[in-house]
Design a protein around this motif. Structure first.
Motif, mmCIF file in Angstrom:
data_model
loop_
_atom_site.group_PDB
_atom_site.id
_atom_site.type_symbol
_atom_site.label_atom_id
_atom_site.label_comp_id
_atom_site.label_asym_id
_atom_site.label_seq_id
_atom_site.Cartn_x
_atom_site.Cartn_y
_atom_site.Cartn_z
ATOM 1 N N GLY A 1 6.050 -5.612 -29.701
ATOM 2 C CA GLY A 1 6.904 -6.682 -30.195
ATOM 3 C C GLY A 1 8.348 -6.261 -30.427
ATOM 4 N N ARG A 2 8.624 -4.955 -30.430
ATOM 5 C CA ARG A 2 9.981 -4.470 -30.666
ATOM 6 C C ARG A 2 10.845 -4.695 -29.439
ATOM 7 N N LYS B 1 19.925 0.946 -12.338
ATOM 8 C CA LYS B 1 21.359 1.013 -12.666
ATOM 9 C C LYS B 1 21.860 -0.175 -13.490
ATOM 10 N N ASN B 2 20.951 -0.943 -14.066
ATOM 11 C CA ASN B 2 21.321 -2.047 -14.941
ATOM 12 C C ASN B 2 20.700 -1.831 -16.312
ATOM 13 N N ILE B 3 21.384 -2.244 -17.340
ATOM 14 C CA ILE B 3 20.804 -2.220 -18.677
ATOM 15 C C ILE B 3 20.101 -3.551 -18.883
ATOM 16 N N GLU B 4 18.812 -3.465 -19.108
ATOM 17 C CA GLU B 4 17.981 -4.659 -19.299
ATOM 18 C C GLU B 4 17.486 -4.699 -20.734
ATOM 19 N N LYS B 5 17.219 -5.903 -21.223
ATOM 20 C CA LYS B 5 16.631 -6.090 -22.542
ATOM 21 C C LYS B 5 15.224 -6.629 -22.355
ATOM 22 N N GLY B 6 14.314 -6.129 -23.161
ATOM 23 C CA GLY B 6 12.943 -6.580 -23.095
ATOM 24 C C GLY B 6 12.227 -6.236 -24.379
ATOM 25 N N PHE B 7 10.929 -6.455 -24.399
ATOM 26 C CA PHE B 7 10.157 -6.150 -25.593
ATOM 27 C C PHE B 7 8.881 -5.432 -25.198
ATOM 28 N N ILE B 8 8.442 -4.565 -26.088
ATOM 29 C CA ILE B 8 7.257 -3.751 -25.834
ATOM 30 C C ILE B 8 6.009 -4.620 -25.969
ATOM 31 N N VAL B 9 5.184 -4.620 -24.925
ATOM 32 C CA VAL B 9 3.952 -5.401 -24.942
ATOM 33 C C VAL B 9 2.701 -4.526 -24.967
ATOM 34 N N GLY B 10 2.866 -3.235 -24.809
ATOM 35 C CA GLY B 10 1.714 -2.350 -24.821
ATOM 36 C C GLY B 10 2.105 -0.945 -24.424
ATOM 37 N N GLU C 1 17.892 -5.865 -34.441
ATOM 38 C CA GLU C 1 17.931 -7.207 -35.007
ATOM 39 C C GLU C 1 16.866 -8.152 -34.452
ATOM 40 N N VAL C 2 16.118 -7.744 -33.434
ATOM 41 C CA VAL C 2 15.114 -8.634 -32.846
ATOM 42 C C VAL C 2 13.769 -7.933 -32.800
ATOM 43 N N THR C 3 12.791 -8.444 -33.534
ATOM 44 C CA THR C 3 11.411 -7.988 -33.440
ATOM 45 C C THR C 3 10.527 -9.216 -33.465
ATOM 46 N N LEU C 4 9.634 -9.305 -32.509
ATOM 47 C CA LEU C 4 8.791 -10.491 -32.387
ATOM 48 C C LEU C 4 7.704 -10.530 -33.448
ATOM 49 N N LYS C 5 7.424 -11.731 -33.885
ATOM 50 C CA LYS C 5 6.311 -11.999 -34.774
ATOM 51 C C LYS C 5 5.237 -12.692 -33.945
ATOM 52 N N PRO C 6 3.993 -12.698 -34.413
ATOM 53 C CA PRO C 6 2.922 -13.305 -33.606
ATOM 54 C C PRO C 6 3.233 -14.729 -33.151
ATOM 55 N N GLN C 7 3.833 -15.547 -34.011
ATOM 56 C CA GLN C 7 4.118 -16.931 -33.630
ATOM 57 C C GLN C 7 5.179 -17.020 -32.532
ATOM 58 N N ASP C 8 6.008 -15.984 -32.380
ATOM 59 C CA ASP C 8 7.023 -15.989 -31.325
ATOM 60 C C ASP C 8 6.405 -15.906 -29.931
ATOM 61 N N PHE C 9 5.179 -15.404 -29.854
ATOM 62 C CA PHE C 9 4.532 -15.245 -28.560
ATOM 63 C C PHE C 9 4.073 -16.574 -27.973
ATOM 64 N N ASP C 10 3.860 -17.592 -28.819
ATOM 65 C CA ASP C 10 3.312 -18.856 -28.338
ATOM 66 C C ASP C 10 4.158 -19.477 -27.231
ATOM 67 N N LEU D 1 0.863 -10.878 -22.842
ATOM 68 C CA LEU D 1 1.340 -11.543 -24.053
ATOM 69 C C LEU D 1 0.192 -11.819 -25.012
ATOM 70 N N SER D 2 -0.936 -12.268 -24.487
ATOM 71 C CA SER D 2 -2.095 -12.537 -25.337
ATOM 72 C C SER D 2 -2.570 -11.259 -26.014
ATOM 73 N N PHE D 3 -2.618 -10.160 -25.252
ATOM 74 C CA PHE D 3 -3.014 -8.876 -25.814
ATOM 75 C C PHE D 3 -2.039 -8.440 -26.905
ATOM 76 N N ALA D 4 -0.730 -8.567 -26.628
ATOM 77 C CA ALA D 4 0.282 -8.144 -27.594
ATOM 78 C C ALA D 4 0.206 -8.983 -28.866
#
Length: 97
Positions: free
Chosen positions: A9-10, A18-27, A60-69, A87-90
């Protein structure tokens, strides 16, 4: 990023082709010598494994369970079974902490 900071969720920044990407850890993916963080990169609509030490925390951004919906609904709309499963697993992992 330190291994103990890598949690599902982080939001992180990572260098990809060669690009800076933003994402979140799912596993996590265990390999012989290290564990990789699986990062969902929404812009690319894919999940990419990265060395944990290569990730930079976006505090400043960390996902909560409800954010996954909403993202789960997007995966359904796009008929992306792999992203839906990740996403369901995370979400379940966060709920069962």
């Amino acid at each position: 990023m330190q291994a103990n900071e890598a949690v599902i969720g982080r939001w992180v920044e990572c260098n990809f082709r060669k690009n800076i990407e933003k994402g979140f850890i799912v596993g996590f993916e265990k390999q012989t010598l290290r564990t990789l963080a699986k990062v969902a990169v929404p812009r690319l609509k894919k999940t990419i494994p990265f060395r944990i030490e290569a990730l930079t925390d976006i505090e400043e951004v960390t996902l909560k369970p409800q954010d996954f919906d909403e993202m789960i609904n997007m995966a359904i709309d796009m008929n992306d079974r792999q992203w839906f499963n990740e996403l369901s697993f995370a979400k379940n992992a966060l709920l069962n902490k």
